[in-house]
Design an enzyme around this catalytic site. Structure first.
Site, mmCIF file in Angstrom:
data_model
loop_
_atom_site.group_PDB
_atom_site.id
_atom_site.type_symbol
_atom_site.label_atom_id
_atom_site.label_comp_id
_atom_site.label_asym_id
_atom_site.label_seq_id
_atom_site.Cartn_x
_atom_site.Cartn_y
_atom_site.Cartn_z
ATOM 1 N N ALA A 192 3.398 -14.235 -3.135
ATOM 2 C CA ALA A 192 2.618 -13.985 -4.354
ATOM 3 C C ALA A 192 3.412 -14.333 -5.613
ATOM 4 O O ALA A 192 2.855 -14.307 -6.712
ATOM 5 C CB ALA A 192 2.183 -12.524 -4.405
ATOM 6 N N ASP B 276 -1.432 -13.679 -2.076
ATOM 7 C CA ASP B 276 -1.077 -12.268 -1.984
ATOM 8 C C ASP B 276 -1.477 -11.718 -0.614
ATOM 9 O O ASP B 276 -2.586 -11.992 -0.140
ATOM 10 C CB ASP B 276 -1.863 -11.534 -3.093
ATOM 11 C CG ASP B 276 -1.334 -10.146 -3.377
ATOM 12 O OD1 ASP B 276 -1.079 -9.403 -2.409
ATOM 13 O OD2 ASP B 276 -1.192 -9.814 -4.554
ATOM 14 N N THR C 209 0.635 -3.007 -1.789
ATOM 15 C CA THR C 209 1.261 -4.155 -1.124
ATOM 16 C C THR C 209 1.866 -3.765 0.232
ATOM 17 O O THR C 209 1.600 -4.401 1.253
ATOM 18 C CB THR C 209 2.346 -4.787 -2.017
ATOM 19 O OG1 THR C 209 1.716 -5.298 -3.177
ATOM 20 C CG2 THR C 209 3.070 -5.924 -1.297
ATOM 21 N N THR D 36 12.563 -1.022 7.324
ATOM 22 C CA THR D 36 13.825 -0.692 6.639
ATOM 23 C C THR D 36 14.435 0.572 7.238
ATOM 24 O O THR D 36 13.705 1.415 7.783
ATOM 25 C CB THR D 36 13.577 -0.456 5.129
ATOM 26 O OG1 THR D 36 14.747 0.127 4.537
ATOM 27 C CG2 THR D 36 12.411 0.489 4.878
ATOM 28 N N ASP D 37 15.745 0.716 7.095
ATOM 29 C CA ASP D 37 16.400 1.959 7.546
ATOM 30 C C ASP D 37 15.945 3.148 6.707
ATOM 31 O O ASP D 37 16.080 4.297 7.120
ATOM 32 C CB ASP D 37 17.934 1.827 7.512
ATOM 33 C CG ASP D 37 18.512 1.589 6.122
ATOM 34 O OD1 ASP D 37 17.741 1.403 5.152
ATOM 35 O OD2 ASP D 37 19.759 1.576 6.011
ATOM 36 N N GLU D 38 15.375 2.881 5.514
ATOM 37 C CA GLU D 38 14.989 3.987 4.630
ATOM 38 C C GLU D 38 13.840 4.813 5.192
ATOM 39 O O GLU D 38 13.583 5.909 4.711
ATOM 40 C CB GLU D 38 14.648 3.473 3.227
ATOM 41 C CG GLU D 38 15.847 2.815 2.590
ATOM 42 C CD GLU D 38 15.808 2.742 1.075
ATOM 43 O OE1 GLU D 38 15.163 3.581 0.435
ATOM 44 O OE2 GLU D 38 16.462 1.837 0.538
ATOM 45 N N TYR E 245 8.764 4.345 -2.166
ATOM 46 C CA TYR E 245 9.032 3.068 -1.478
ATOM 47 C C TYR E 245 9.188 3.301 0.022
ATOM 48 O O TYR E 245 8.520 2.663 0.845
ATOM 49 C CB TYR E 245 10.305 2.402 -2.041
ATOM 50 C CG TYR E 245 10.911 1.415 -1.072
ATOM 51 C CD1 TYR E 245 10.211 0.268 -0.699
ATOM 52 C CD2 TYR E 245 12.162 1.642 -0.482
ATOM 53 C CE1 TYR E 245 10.750 -0.633 0.230
ATOM 54 C CE2 TYR E 245 12.697 0.751 0.429
ATOM 55 C CZ TYR E 245 11.987 -0.384 0.782
ATOM 56 O OH TYR E 245 12.518 -1.253 1.704
ATOM 57 N N LYS F 102 6.843 2.063 3.248
ATOM 58 C CA LYS F 102 7.342 1.267 4.379
ATOM 59 C C LYS F 102 7.141 2.020 5.698
ATOM 60 O O LYS F 102 6.873 1.411 6.734
ATOM 61 C CB LYS F 102 8.819 0.915 4.184
ATOM 62 C CG LYS F 102 9.087 -0.069 3.058
ATOM 63 C CD LYS F 102 8.509 -1.466 3.306
ATOM 64 C CE LYS F 102 9.290 -2.245 4.348
ATOM 65 N NZ LYS F 102 8.796 -3.660 4.417
ATOM 66 N N LEU G 252 22.007 -2.795 -6.217
ATOM 67 C CA LEU G 252 23.377 -2.433 -6.587
ATOM 68 C C LEU G 252 24.319 -3.630 -6.775
ATOM 69 O O LEU G 252 24.913 -3.792 -7.845
ATOM 70 C CB LEU G 252 23.968 -1.478 -5.545
ATOM 71 C CG LEU G 252 25.408 -1.028 -5.843
ATOM 72 C CD1 LEU G 252 25.439 -0.005 -6.968
ATOM 73 C CD2 LEU G 252 26.073 -0.436 -4.604
HETATM 74 P P1 TYD Z 1 20.005 -0.066 -3.988
HETATM 75 O O1 TYD Z 1 20.657 -1.405 -4.074
HETATM 76 O O2 TYD Z 1 18.921 0.245 -4.959
HETATM 77 O O3 TYD Z 1 19.495 0.096 -2.489
HETATM 78 P P2 TYD Z 1 18.917 1.430 -1.711
HETATM 79 O O4 TYD Z 1 18.430 2.387 -2.704
HETATM 80 O O5 TYD Z 1 17.815 0.815 -0.936
HETATM 81 O O6 TYD Z 1 20.027 1.925 -0.864
HETATM 82 O O7 TYD Z 1 21.111 1.038 -4.151
HETATM 83 C C1 TYD Z 1 22.231 1.110 -3.294
HETATM 84 C C2 TYD Z 1 23.003 2.356 -3.645
HETATM 85 O O8 TYD Z 1 23.533 2.205 -4.963
HETATM 86 C C3 TYD Z 1 22.141 3.604 -3.672
HETATM 87 O O9 TYD Z 1 22.890 4.706 -3.171
HETATM 88 C C4 TYD Z 1 21.842 3.789 -5.145
HETATM 89 C C5 TYD Z 1 23.095 3.249 -5.827
HETATM 90 N N1 TYD Z 1 22.867 2.670 -7.177
HETATM 91 C C6 TYD Z 1 23.586 3.122 -8.282
HETATM 92 O O10 TYD Z 1 24.474 4.000 -8.172
HETATM 93 N N2 TYD Z 1 23.321 2.574 -9.504
HETATM 94 C C7 TYD Z 1 22.380 1.621 -9.691
HETATM 95 O O11 TYD Z 1 22.165 1.175 -10.843
HETATM 96 C C8 TYD Z 1 21.650 1.140 -8.540
HETATM 97 C C9 TYD Z 1 20.584 0.091 -8.680
HETATM 98 C C10 TYD Z 1 21.923 1.696 -7.302
#
Ligand code: TYD
Length: 335
Positions: A36, A61, A100, A125-127, A149, A153, A189
């Site tokens: 999309a 989409d 979505t 996802t593992d989440e 989220y 999922k 991150l």
């Molecule tokens: P993220 O990349 O959003 O993946 P997920 O939430 O799916 O694990 O985040 C990875 C880890 O980093 C998560 O523990 C949250 C942390 N994080 C921060 O500390 N600061 C940030 O600005 C972001 C985006 C994530």
């Protein structure tokens, strides 16, 4: 064997790596990407395969039944990546996650049932498992999602299982851990902290920075999906672990060291609500199919950080996008 594979979300981060991988490793395969092109899907991500006569791009989409039907007609296999994926965005605006991730997956499954595909790989996802303090989740662990989220999922994951049981749809589910590599949208991150460090801007580390994630290199991730697509057992789910469990603060320091930037850029900020403390997966089921992660974490992270440092033309247009990127960053980090 000649075959056509439909990849949804193929213009996104992992989807574009998987598209490249499939075309490079299977000379007889044709690949159709359905995407999309929302904020995270970008046609530039597919630059390496544009012009390949075995590649077709369809702009559409997964929530649109007619488009999905046309895209899936004649496809042998489906690999369904398309999803809203950022936890923080789901906390601000859950709507698109439900439509979505849940409804879009329903449209994909329902169309697959009507069209009659040979294999349907759902990228979960593992989440979906939620956090774990000690040990690791197996594929039999209960789904206890924490964020909108993760819940969207989990809803999709359960629908996929129901379609296998009710209709005998030949599905396979993968549940990967946190993935990193080139072309990941700079809200996650590693790319976020890299582009901010390049600008000498503070790195907003949530809470105490001691949350732990198991990092999976994108090259290992796409090989795992290849393994499940070709050797997995229908109806089964497979965890994909990176084997690189690190605290967020350690990852932040590695990024800064790679770029020669001071640790004083780390700034502890207000935590994410319902922030999962730790993720960990038992991947023995996938390893039994012959897969194992190959990347060395420190090396792969360094290469990834340097890829962003050397490709500002990839992320600069994103950072300049006022309507989406800047608006999100302001709303989320300024909350
Ligand atoms: P993220 O990349 O959003 O993946 P997920 O939430 O799916 O694990 O985040 C990875 C880890 O980093 C998560 O523990 C949250 C942390 N994080 C921060 O500390 N600061 C940030 O600005 C972001 C985006 C994530």
């Amino acid at each position: 064997m000649r075959k056509t594979v439909l990849i949804t979300g193929g213009a996104g981060f992992i989807g574009s790596h998987f598209t490249e991988y499939l075309l490079a490793h299977y000379p007889d395969y044709e690949v159709r990407v359905l995407d999309a092109l929302t904020y995270a899907g970008r046609r530039e991500n597919l630059a390496a395969v544009e012009g390949d006569p075995r590649f077709i791009f369809i702009h559409g989409d997964v929530r649109d039944k007619q488009t999905v039907r046309e895209a899936m007609q004649g496809a042998h296999d489906v690999v369904h990546f398309a999803a809203e994926t950022h936890v923080d965005r789901s906390i601000l605006d859950p709507d698109a996650f439900i439509t979505t991730d849940v409804y879009g997956s329903f449209v994909m499954l329902e169309t697959a049932r009507q069209v009659g595909v040979e294999r349907f790989v759902h990228v979960s996802t593992d989440e979906v498992y939620g956090a774990i303090e000690q040990g690791a989740f197996t594929e039999e662990s209960p789904l206890r999602p924490s964020s909108p989220y993760a819940a969207s999922k989990a809803g999709a994951d359960l629908l996929v299982q129901a379609y296998a049981r009710t209709y005998g749809l030949p599905v396979l589910i993968v549940r990967p851990s946190n993935t990193f590599g080139s072309r990941q949208y700079p809200e996650k991150l590693i790319p976020l902290f890299t582009v901010r460090a390049l600008h000498d801007q503070p790195l907003p580390l949530y809470g105490d920075g001691q949350q732990r994630r198991d990092w999976l290199y994108v090259g290992d991730h796409v090989r795992a999906i290849d393994t499940v697509l070709h050797r997995g057992q229908f109806g089964e789910a497979y965890n994909i672990a990176g084997g690189n469990e690190r605290a967020n603060i350690e990852v932040s320091r590695l990024i800064l060291h790679t770029l020669g930037k001071p640790e004083s850029l780390i700034q502890f900020v207000k935590d994410r609500p319902a922030h999962d403390r730790r993720y960990a997966l038992d991947d023995s089921k996938l390893r039994a199919l012959g897969w194992r992660p190959e990347a060395d974490f420190e090396t792969a992270l360094r290469e990834t950080v340097l890829w962003y440092a050397n490709h500002p033309e990839w992320w600069q247009p994103i950072l300049q996008n006022k309507q989406d990127y800047q608006a999100f960053v302001q709303r989320w980090y300024g909350r």
